[in-house]
Design a protein around this motif. Sequence first.
Motif, PDB file in Angstrom:
ATOM      1  N   ASN A 183       0.807  -1.228   0.000  1.00  0.00           N
ATOM      2  CA  ASN A 183       0.000   0.000   0.000  1.00  0.00           C
ATOM      3  C   ASN A 183       0.838   1.276   0.000  1.00  0.00           C
ATOM      4  OD1 ASN A 183      -2.455  -1.575   0.188  1.00  0.00           O
ATOM      5  ND2 ASN A 183      -1.950  -1.891   2.343  1.00  0.00           N
ATOM      6  N   THR A 184       2.087   1.154  -0.391  1.00  0.00           N
ATOM      7  CA  THR A 184       2.953   2.326  -0.537  1.00  0.00           C
ATOM      8  C   THR A 184       3.860   2.111  -1.746  1.00  0.00           C
ATOM      9  OG1 THR A 184       4.499   3.796   0.606  1.00  0.00           O
ATOM     10  CG2 THR A 184       4.772   1.450   0.984  1.00  0.00           C
ATOM     11  N   ALA A 185       4.015   3.127  -2.563  1.00  0.00           N
ATOM     12  CA  ALA A 185       4.799   2.983  -3.797  1.00  0.00           C
ATOM     13  C   ALA A 185       6.283   2.858  -3.483  1.00  0.00           C
ATOM     14  CB  ALA A 185       4.546   4.180  -4.710  1.00  0.00           C
ATOM     15  N   PHE A 186       6.962   2.005  -4.237  1.00  0.00           N
ATOM     16  CA  PHE A 186       8.409   1.873  -4.128  1.00  0.00           C
ATOM     17  C   PHE A 186       8.969   1.651  -5.522  1.00  0.00           C
ATOM     18  CE2 PHE A 186       6.548  -2.310  -3.649  1.00  0.00           C
ATOM     19  CZ  PHE A 186       7.356  -3.140  -4.402  1.00  0.00           C
ATOM     20  N   SER A 187      10.244   1.941  -5.692  1.00  0.00           N
ATOM     21  CA  SER A 187      10.834   1.906  -7.033  1.00  0.00           C
ATOM     22  C   SER A 187      11.968   0.895  -7.117  1.00  0.00           C
ATOM     23  CB  SER A 187      11.367   3.284  -7.410  1.00  0.00           C
ATOM     24  OG  SER A 187      12.008   3.240  -8.678  1.00  0.00           O
ATOM     25  N   ILE A 188      12.032   0.205  -8.263  1.00  0.00           N
ATOM     26  CA  ILE A 188      13.218  -0.587  -8.595  1.00  0.00           C
ATOM     27  C   ILE A 188      13.814  -0.066  -9.902  1.00  0.00           C
ATOM     28  CG2 ILE A 188      12.496  -2.642  -7.342  1.00  0.00           C
ATOM     29  CD1 ILE A 188      11.572  -3.866  -9.940  1.00  0.00           C
ATOM     30  N   GLY A 189      13.328   1.105 -10.337  1.00  0.00           N
ATOM     31  CA  GLY A 189      13.942   1.805 -11.458  1.00  0.00           C
ATOM     32  C   GLY A 189      13.657   1.248 -12.834  1.00  0.00           C
ATOM     33  N   LYS A 190      12.556   0.507 -12.986  1.00  0.00           N
ATOM     34  CA  LYS A 190      12.235  -0.097 -14.281  1.00  0.00           C
ATOM     35  C   LYS A 190      10.776   0.187 -14.611  1.00  0.00           C
ATOM     36  CE  LYS A 190      15.526  -3.834 -13.383  1.00  0.00           C
ATOM     37  NZ  LYS A 190      15.720  -5.295 -13.232  1.00  0.00           N
ATOM     38  N   ARG A 191      10.545   1.051 -15.585  1.00  0.00           N
ATOM     39  CA  ARG A 191       9.174   1.467 -15.898  1.00  0.00           C
ATOM     40  C   ARG A 191       8.310   0.331 -16.426  1.00  0.00           C
ATOM     41  NH1 ARG A 191       9.119   7.543 -18.409  1.00  0.00           N
ATOM     42  NH2 ARG A 191      10.660   8.474 -17.014  1.00  0.00           N
ATOM     43  N   ASP A 192       8.918  -0.598 -17.157  1.00  0.00           N
ATOM     44  CA  ASP A 192       8.139  -1.685 -17.762  1.00  0.00           C
ATOM     45  C   ASP A 192       8.424  -3.020 -17.074  1.00  0.00           C
ATOM     46  OD1 ASP A 192      10.721  -1.974 -18.603  1.00  0.00           O
ATOM     47  OD2 ASP A 192      10.235  -2.350 -20.709  1.00  0.00           O
ATOM     48  N   PHE A 193       8.804  -2.958 -15.799  1.00  0.00           N
ATOM     49  CA  PHE A 193       9.184  -4.183 -15.085  1.00  0.00           C
ATOM     50  C   PHE A 193       8.102  -5.250 -15.146  1.00  0.00           C
ATOM     51  CE2 PHE A 193       8.785  -6.791 -11.334  1.00  0.00           C
ATOM     52  CZ  PHE A 193      10.021  -7.407 -11.271  1.00  0.00           C
ATOM     53  N   LEU A 194       6.864  -4.857 -14.869  1.00  0.00           N
ATOM     54  CA  LEU A 194       5.764  -5.818 -14.757  1.00  0.00           C
ATOM     55  C   LEU A 194       5.305  -6.336 -16.115  1.00  0.00           C
ATOM     56  CD1 LEU A 194       3.955  -7.022 -12.498  1.00  0.00           C
ATOM     57  CD2 LEU A 194       2.332  -5.184 -12.957  1.00  0.00           C
ATOM     58  N   ARG A 195       5.640  -5.614 -17.181  1.00  0.00           N
ATOM     59  CA  ARG A 195       5.055  -5.911 -18.486  1.00  0.00           C
ATOM     60  C   ARG A 195       5.393  -7.304 -18.994  1.00  0.00           C
ATOM     61  NH1 ARG A 195       5.462  -0.933 -22.069  1.00  0.00           N
ATOM     62  NH2 ARG A 195       4.420  -0.256 -20.160  1.00  0.00           N
ATOM     63  N   LYS A 196       6.655  -7.710 -18.810  1.00  0.00           N
ATOM     64  CA  LYS A 196       7.058  -9.015 -19.343  1.00  0.00           C
ATOM     65  C   LYS A 196       6.257 -10.144 -18.687  1.00  0.00           C
ATOM     66  CE  LYS A 196      11.016  -9.220 -16.170  1.00  0.00           C
ATOM     67  NZ  LYS A 196      12.493  -9.328 -16.073  1.00  0.00           N
ATOM     68  N   TYR A 197       5.940  -9.974 -17.386  1.00  0.00           N
ATOM     69  CA  TYR A 197       5.145 -10.991 -16.704  1.00  0.00           C
ATOM     70  C   TYR A 197       3.681 -10.914 -17.140  1.00  0.00           C
ATOM     71  CZ  TYR A 197       9.279 -11.442 -13.812  1.00  0.00           C
ATOM     72  OH  TYR A 197      10.574 -11.639 -13.387  1.00  0.00           O
ATOM     73  N   ALA A 198       3.154  -9.702 -17.283  1.00  0.00           N
ATOM     74  CA  ALA A 198       1.761  -9.542 -17.712  1.00  0.00           C
ATOM     75  C   ALA A 198       1.551 -10.119 -19.107  1.00  0.00           C
ATOM     76  CB  ALA A 198       1.369  -8.073 -17.671  1.00  0.00           C
ATOM     77  N   VAL A 199       2.531  -9.946 -19.986  1.00  0.00           N
ATOM     78  CA  VAL A 199       2.426 -10.485 -21.345  1.00  0.00           C
ATOM     79  C   VAL A 199       2.407 -12.013 -21.314  1.00  0.00           C
ATOM     80  CG1 VAL A 199       3.641 -10.743 -23.541  1.00  0.00           C
ATOM     81  CG2 VAL A 199       3.444  -8.480 -22.490  1.00  0.00           C
ATOM     82  N   LYS A 200       3.297 -12.612 -20.532  1.00  0.00           N
ATOM     83  CA  LYS A 200       3.327 -14.079 -20.418  1.00  0.00           C
ATOM     84  C   LYS A 200       2.026 -14.612 -19.841  1.00  0.00           C
ATOM     85  CE  LYS A 200       8.332 -14.562 -19.662  1.00  0.00           C
ATOM     86  NZ  LYS A 200       9.356 -14.985 -18.670  1.00  0.00           N
ATOM     87  N   ILE A 201       1.554 -13.954 -18.776  1.00  0.00           N
ATOM     88  CA  ILE A 201       0.322 -14.392 -18.118  1.00  0.00           C
ATOM     89  C   ILE A 201      -0.875 -14.228 -19.050  1.00  0.00           C
ATOM     90  CG2 ILE A 201      -1.293 -13.788 -16.264  1.00  0.00           C
ATOM     91  CD1 ILE A 201       1.264 -13.174 -14.578  1.00  0.00           C
ATOM     92  N   SER A 202      -0.899 -13.135 -19.806  1.00  0.00           N
ATOM     93  CA  SER A 202      -1.984 -12.911 -20.761  1.00  0.00           C
ATOM     94  C   SER A 202      -2.024 -14.024 -21.810  1.00  0.00           C
ATOM     95  CB  SER A 202      -1.797 -11.549 -21.438  1.00  0.00           C
ATOM     96  OG  SER A 202      -2.742 -11.374 -22.470  1.00  0.00           O
ATOM     97  N   ARG A 203      -0.854 -14.396 -22.292  1.00  0.00           N
ATOM     98  CA  ARG A 203      -0.789 -15.443 -23.310  1.00  0.00           C
ATOM     99  C   ARG A 203      -1.350 -16.760 -22.791  1.00  0.00           C
ATOM    100  NH1 ARG A 203       4.323 -15.016 -24.480  1.00  0.00           N
ATOM    101  NH2 ARG A 203       5.040 -16.609 -23.032  1.00  0.00           N
ATOM    102  N   GLU A 204      -1.034 -17.097 -21.547  1.00  0.00           N
ATOM    103  CA  GLU A 204      -1.524 -18.345 -20.968  1.00  0.00           C
ATOM    104  C   GLU A 204      -3.003 -18.244 -20.600  1.00  0.00           C
ATOM    105  OE1 GLU A 204       0.016 -21.257 -20.689  1.00  0.00           O
ATOM    106  OE2 GLU A 204       1.756 -20.394 -21.699  1.00  0.00           O
TER     107      GLU A 204
END
Length: 260
Positions: A99-120
């Motif tokens: 419930n609090t924002a934090f950064s790992i410095g990657k704007r598209d970090f989640l995208r690669k996982y969302a794309v894989k999950i979407s495909r499945e």
Amino acid sequence: MFIINIKNFGYDFSHQKGEFCLKRIWDFYSVCCFSTPFLYLKDGELIKGEAGDILINTPGTVVYHGPREDAEEGFVNDWLQITGEDFEELLNKFPLPMNTAFSIGKRDFLRKYAVKISREATGNFVGKDILISNYITEMIIDIYRNVNAPEYTAAKINSIINLHNEIMLNPTKNWTLTEITEKSNYSVSRLCELYKKTYGMSPINHVMYERIEMAKRLLSSGQASVRLVSESCGFSTVNYFSKCFKNFTGITPSSYRNKK
């Protein structure tokens, strides 16, 4: 193995200004990664978030994601909505800010996982639930390692993830610790340490676990003898099978079949 359920997902999604501004209470976890600056609600106040921030909202939290005042349009994010007790167990093993924002410095970090999950999730593939759970597990570990030890990235654990999947799909193979170690590119001690931390058991114990799970399914059908089940599940002798089965379940294979 974690069995984690996806409720909804989206990636590279543009929310126009004026959209998604209602305060909502969800009964699931929301994992977002923002490609643009944004606002979010914390303790009743709107807080500024930056591009590249990750925000994990817990069930029952009042959620608001919106554009910053200076935004010309809106905001863009990738997101997953997740349910299941196994996801909570995963977060207990790899605790992250909630419930609090934090950064790992990657704007598209989640995208690669969302794309894989979407495909499945949108296909009718064998084993898709297992793969989706594995992708989410990998994602959480990847976030955790970036937050706590930036030198550990998903690339460095891919060999362990792939090894886990291969064992799960081929439990009857005559696995040896030497072969398993060679596939991982780690030393024996380091592999066992990382594998156990990730999956709660050593790779060899995982082989045995998958074989016993397979044996339980075959015994439950009542169509095969204990000897045939033993051979089908990759055990060298019936006695060894019975010993391993009892160690894992507390009862003999014959007793388990008769119970069913």
